[in-house]
Design an enzyme around this catalytic site. Sequence first.
Site, PDB file in Angstrom:
ATOM      1  CB  CYS A   2      -0.956   0.086   1.194  1.00 14.50           C
ATOM      2  SG  CYS A   2      -2.052  -1.299   1.324  1.00 14.50           S
ATOM      3  NE  ARG A  27       4.545   2.023  -0.119  1.00 14.63           N
ATOM      4  CZ  ARG A  27       5.553   1.795   0.710  1.00 14.63           C
ATOM      5  NH1 ARG A  27       6.779   2.014   0.313  1.00 14.63           N
ATOM      6  NH2 ARG A  27       5.343   1.355   1.924  1.00 14.63           N
ATOM      7  CD1 TRP A  73       0.177  -6.480  -2.949  1.00 19.43           C
ATOM      8  CD2 TRP A  73      -0.043  -6.964  -0.774  1.00 19.43           C
ATOM      9  NE1 TRP A  73       0.548  -7.796  -2.759  1.00 19.43           N
ATOM     10  CE2 TRP A  73       0.432  -8.116  -1.441  1.00 19.43           C
ATOM     11  CE3 TRP A  73      -0.253  -7.034   0.597  1.00 19.43           C
ATOM     12  CZ2 TRP A  73       0.687  -9.312  -0.784  1.00 19.43           C
ATOM     13  CZ3 TRP A  73       0.008  -8.221   1.265  1.00 19.43           C
ATOM     14  CH2 TRP A  73       0.475  -9.355   0.570  1.00 19.43           C
ATOM     15  CG  ASN A  99       1.458   1.005   4.243  1.00 18.50           C
ATOM     16  OD1 ASN A  99       1.164  -0.169   4.043  1.00 18.50           O
ATOM     17  ND2 ASN A  99       2.702   1.427   4.247  1.00 18.50           N
ATOM     18  N   GLY A 100      -0.556  -0.608   6.528  1.00 19.56           N
ATOM     19  CA  GLY A 100      -0.185  -1.378   7.725  1.00 19.56           C
ATOM     20  C   GLY A 100      -1.312  -2.314   8.080  1.00 19.56           C
ATOM     21  CD  GLU A 477      18.040 -12.548  -6.068  1.00 18.87           C
ATOM     22  OE1 GLU A 477      17.429 -13.077  -5.125  1.00 18.87           O
ATOM     23  OE2 GLU A 477      17.665 -11.481  -6.592  1.00 18.87           O
ATOM     24  CE  LYS A 481      14.727 -10.807  -8.745  1.00 19.93           C
ATOM     25  NZ  LYS A 481      15.332 -10.448  -7.503  1.00 19.93           N
ATOM     26  CD  GLU A 484      10.827 -11.392  -7.704  1.00 22.92           C
ATOM     27  OE1 GLU A 484      10.072 -10.931  -6.853  1.00 22.92           O
ATOM     28  OE2 GLU A 484      12.060 -11.233  -7.671  1.00 22.92           O
ATOM     29  CG  HIS A 500      21.166 -36.960  -1.894  1.00 23.09           C
ATOM     30  ND1 HIS A 500      21.669 -38.149  -1.403  1.00 23.09           N
ATOM     31  CD2 HIS A 500      22.225 -36.146  -2.079  1.00 23.09           C
ATOM     32  CE1 HIS A 500      22.986 -38.044  -1.265  1.00 23.09           C
ATOM     33  NE2 HIS A 500      23.352 -36.841  -1.673  1.00 23.09           N
ATOM     34  CE  LYS A 599      11.658  -2.459  -4.735  1.00 28.63           C
ATOM     35  NZ  LYS A 599      12.492  -3.507  -5.342  1.00 28.63           N
TER      36      LYS A 599
HETATM   37  C1  F6R Z   1      12.549 -10.186  -4.799  1.00 24.06           C
HETATM   38  C2  F6R Z   1      12.357  -9.150  -3.799  1.00 24.06           C
HETATM   39  C3  F6R Z   1      11.950  -9.556  -2.431  1.00 24.06           C
HETATM   40  C4  F6R Z   1      12.673  -8.683  -1.393  1.00 24.06           C
HETATM   41  C5  F6R Z   1      12.150  -9.016   0.020  1.00 24.06           C
HETATM   42  C6  F6R Z   1      12.855  -8.183   1.074  1.00 24.06           C
HETATM   43  O1  F6R Z   1      12.933  -9.639  -6.024  1.00 24.06           O
HETATM   44  O2  F6R Z   1      12.486  -7.973  -4.081  1.00 24.06           O
HETATM   45  O3  F6R Z   1      12.190 -10.913  -2.205  1.00 24.06           O
HETATM   46  O4  F6R Z   1      14.039  -8.928  -1.464  1.00 24.06           O
HETATM   47  O5  F6R Z   1      10.774  -8.738   0.066  1.00 24.06           O
HETATM   48  O6  F6R Z   1      12.683  -6.816   0.845  1.00 24.06           O
HETATM   49  P1  F6R Z   1      13.610  -5.748   1.527  1.00 24.06           P
HETATM   50  O7  F6R Z   1      14.991  -5.910   0.975  1.00 24.06           O
HETATM   51  O8  F6R Z   1      12.999  -4.426   1.169  1.00 24.06           O
HETATM   52  O9  F6R Z   1      13.588  -6.018   3.000  1.00 24.06           O
END
Ligand code: F6R
Length: 604
Positions: A2, A27, A73, A99-100, A477, A481, A484, A500, A599
């Site tokens: 949000c 967000r 969100w 937001n929260g 990682e 990527k 997502e 295994h 985000k």
């Molecule tokens: C993946 C991604 C998320 C963040 C995770 C932590 O591309 O962006 O997995 O890495 O939500 O977010 P931060 O770094 O803001 O604590």
Amino acid sequence: MCGIIGYTGVKNAQDILIEGLRKLEYRGYDSAGVSIQHDGVIDTVKSSGRIDALVEKLGDGIPGVTGVGHTRWATHGAPNDTNAHPHISNNGRFAIVHNGIIENYESLRAELTADGVCFKSDTDSEVVACLLELYYDGDFKSAVYKAVGRLEGSFALGIVCADHPGRLFAVKNMSPLIIGVGEGENYFASDVTAFIGHTKDVIRLSDGQAAEITAESVTVYDADGNETEPERSVVTWDIEAAEKGGFEHFMLKEIMEQPRALEATIKPRVKKGRLAPEGLEELDISKVSRIVIVACGSAYHAGVVGKYVIERLCRIPTTAELASEFRYSDPILDESVLVIAISQSGETADTLAAMREAKGKGARVMSIVNVVGSSVANLSDNVLYTWAGPEIAVATTKGYTTQVAMLYIFAVWAAGKLGRISSEREGELTKCILALPERVQHAIDLNMHVESLAKKYHTYKTPFFIGRNFDYASCLEASLKLKEISYIHSEAYAAGELKHGTIALLSPDELVIAYCCHEALYDKMMSNVKEVKARGARVLAVAQEGNKRVLAEADDVIYVADTDPLFMALTQIVPMQLFAYYAAKENGCDIDKPKNLAKSVTVE
Ligand code: F6R
């Protein structure tokens, strides 16, 4: 999770709110709305879907110079028009954006319902508007404090009241909120990107504080309602950093920005050929018996890289823990343990909860964080900032690589301080770190090659990423990527684990992406690649430049520039960021705003 915004001034509030909401859309993007005060009333328009849907619904628009906006969100209640914010009190005099999460909303709702209040939405947030109405006797500030006093949980709130023209209240508790101070106009928002085009002068509220905002003034109050001196600062980047700058997507722009972001993170930390990161002055590393890294998602993957580097160089036992699990594991901590929290946004609820757990048990908490003045930074004993600039695409790229670089800096600095590496080795490693931006540029230059590979392989249904040690961290990682943003399911596997059980899944229809960059483990890795080939699967290898042997086994190879083996994890992730990007593009995905994601994850 949000985004909220508020504006009061002389301009058309709707235009400013919509412009800000577009910047905050990363967000959360399942619904949006605005409430604007004019002529003694508040008009509200909300819509499910993206900001464009809201703009369409606004039609000719609402007049007025004061208002609040929200992009959502969903947590409580489906993403529909009714659950969209702002929420309005029954008498229509208050509109709020939130937001929260209001954790005690059910009991508040029951209490208010028994008093005859009628709720329209399924959200936790609506109770705030109803509490404001309950406590209002003409005194706006008093109603805000009484209502907020009833709330448990995390909240950044923006409030407008029809009876107080040109006046807004903003309240912060464990959710981000920043005030923009303009000339004859003022703003608040979840993130500075929402108003950076208008002002760079900001006030960062602390938890428990509230601000009363008019066009001409910002008055900050502490948790008891007493006026307090605001903490003012000036943002160091400008509007261009928060715009696409000719790129099709923020993600591609941010991938390309990595050399610059890394340089900004690394260079100021090197003085006369030695690492001297500011922020660690009061940390006596010789007293640290153990390090625990806590983070979520990609930041956790950076932590896995950090664990390997710190243990190798400093010989301090180090673990990387998922923040969301750590806090419930009754961790064994004391003042000799250093907890390192990693976060791009600095607002991730799980990471913050893990930090509080650590502090409660007496550990020292250091953070690696991108957003200045964020909650993670504020909660830390020591802060190392990554100077990546604003990251807008939901999938992190430059946020991740700058976190990894910062962990390298910390590890080499600590190893030097502890005398675990010679001064000569420290100098060598520092030079390698300084060269990382240029190494990453080399990986970015593979752009077209990687694009053609993504076109070739994007139809494979469940690629496996395999690798050992540092390479395994990159697999975690790279796999995230791909999942997502392209919605291609993939698995990251420690290469030795394949046999295994998981090898049962391999067939000629499968793609295996093999990280073969860890020189010391290369032969072992090749055995795993052969096992894969024997089952007929296709192999795309990522290997160090100059490694010709890999050509004999892999169907395709991406070569990344060589650096010290300790630091390969940083350069070798870049081609897979590009691979995920182009695979997502081939699949027609909404790359910057993947479905169901947001985000900044400010809920647990
Ligand atoms: C993946 C991604 C998320 C963040 C995770 C932590 O591309 O962006 O997995 O890495 O939500 O977010 P931060 O770094 O803001 O604590």
